[in-house]
Design an enzyme around this catalytic site. Structure first.
Site, PDB file in Angstrom:
ATOM      1  N   SER A  79      -5.359   1.767  -2.177  1.00 29.16           N
ATOM      2  CA  SER A  79      -4.392   1.919  -3.266  1.00 29.16           C
ATOM      3  C   SER A  79      -4.422   0.655  -4.114  1.00 29.16           C
ATOM      4  O   SER A  79      -4.745  -0.432  -3.600  1.00 29.16           O
ATOM      5  CB  SER A  79      -2.976   2.081  -2.674  1.00 29.16           C
ATOM      6  N   TYR A 112       3.777   0.312   3.632  1.00 31.95           N
ATOM      7  CA  TYR A 112       2.727   1.089   2.952  1.00 31.95           C
ATOM      8  C   TYR A 112       1.768   0.144   2.222  1.00 31.95           C
ATOM      9  O   TYR A 112       0.550   0.223   2.386  1.00 31.95           O
ATOM     10  CB  TYR A 112       3.347   2.073   1.955  1.00 31.95           C
TER      11      TYR A 112
END
Ligand SMILES: NC(=O)c1ccc[n+]([C@@H]2O[C@H](COP(=O)([O-])OP(=O)(O)OC[C@H]3O[C@@H](n4cnc5c(N)ncnc54)[C@H](OP(=O)(O)O)[C@@H]3O)[C@@H](O)[C@H]2O)c1
Length: 251
Positions: free
Chosen positions: A139, A152
């Site tokens: 990401s 995360y």
């Protein structure tokens, strides 16, 4: 990575990025196997894409991963591409009186442990092929964390570093290591609002750009970077890290 003629396993293939990538690769004459927990979605996606194969897998279950990998090796000994794409993204509040550690632990299991386990289990199969690819979805938040999602963001930073190290170890083998680094994309990752959020990149545009990058082989240092993720990827280098950290933290 050659864009056709592979046998590809994609985790998290029941929805979002994994499903769209599976469909794009299926359309380019690859044998595509999707994995996920939701059998109904596996059935729907494979029915809509004749020839695609769906296999149920809960990546959080260590025992299941081992059984699953053994099954894949038996059924598809020619497997030459593994795309570790399954992931979860849950908010955490460290200002709360009691921090919910269960959320952090679940995120670590799905986003990190499962990737390491499945990769370890299937690397022998990849190494046995003339040419193979190991990929994982990280990401842009690996490079600038989003404050509402500490674990995360940390799992994606872990995967980035882990992929770099594994790539170096495998540099003289037949296994190429790629990192897919999405920006904010319209999927259900954090709930249904994300799929309609105009600030997020439309999923079809993201996949089109990813396929163009894969087709052109323009993956310097093994990273698949669409234009929209570059501000995050290069924030530190560009001197915009603090500004982006604050902007993401305020959302
Ligand atoms: N969308 C974004 O903005 C964005 C940005 C950067 C990175 N990413 C990354 O892209 C990847 C795909 O996310 P997405 O945006 O496409 O969201 P999504 O639509 O929610 O997809 C997540 C996928 O992961 C699978 N999954 C989750 N937990 C699992 C488990 N325990 N076992 C097996 N499969 C599991 C889900 O399948 P089942 O529920 O059927 O198991 C689903 O197919 C993730 O790694 C995410 O971190 C997304």
């Amino acid at each position: 990575m050659n864009i056709t003629g592979n046998t590809i396993l994609i985790t998290g293939g029941t929805s979002g990025i994994g499903k769209a990538l599976a469909e794009a690769l299926h359309a380019r004459q690859n044998k595509v196997i999707i994995a996920g927990r939701r059998q109904q979605l596996l059935d729907q996606v494979t029915a809509a894409n004749p020839g695609m194969i769906g296999l149920q897998l809960d990546v959080d279950d260590k025992g299941s991963i081992e059984q699953f990998a053994a099954q894949v090796q038996r059924q598809f000994p020619e497997l030459n591409v593994l795309i570790n794409n399954a992931g979860i993204m849950r908010a955490e509040d460290y200002t709360a009186e009691k921090v919910d550690v269960a959320t952090a632990e679940a995120t670590l299991t799905t986003n990190i442990s499962s990737v390491v386990r499945l990769t370890a289990a299937l690397l022998p199969t990849l190494k046995a092929q003339p040419k193979a690819t190991l990929m994982a979805t990280t990401s842009g938040l690996a490079h600038v964390p989003m404050a509402a999602f500490p674990t995360y963001s940390g799992t994606k930073a872990f995967l980035h570093a882990w992929l770099e190290a594994v790539r170096f170890q495998l540099r003289n083998t037949n296994v190429e290591v790629l990192e897919l680094t999405p920006p904010y994309v319209q999927t259900d990752l954090t709930g249904s609002h994300q799929a309609n959020d105009p600030r997020a990149m439309p999923l079809d545009e993201f996949i089109t750009e990813v396929m163009q990058i894969l087709e052109s082989g323009n993956t310097p240092k093994g990273e698949i970077l669409v234009e929209r993720v570059k501000p995050l990827r290069w924030a530190e280098k560009n001197g915009s890290y603090e500004q982006l950290l604050t902007a993401l933290g305020s959302q």
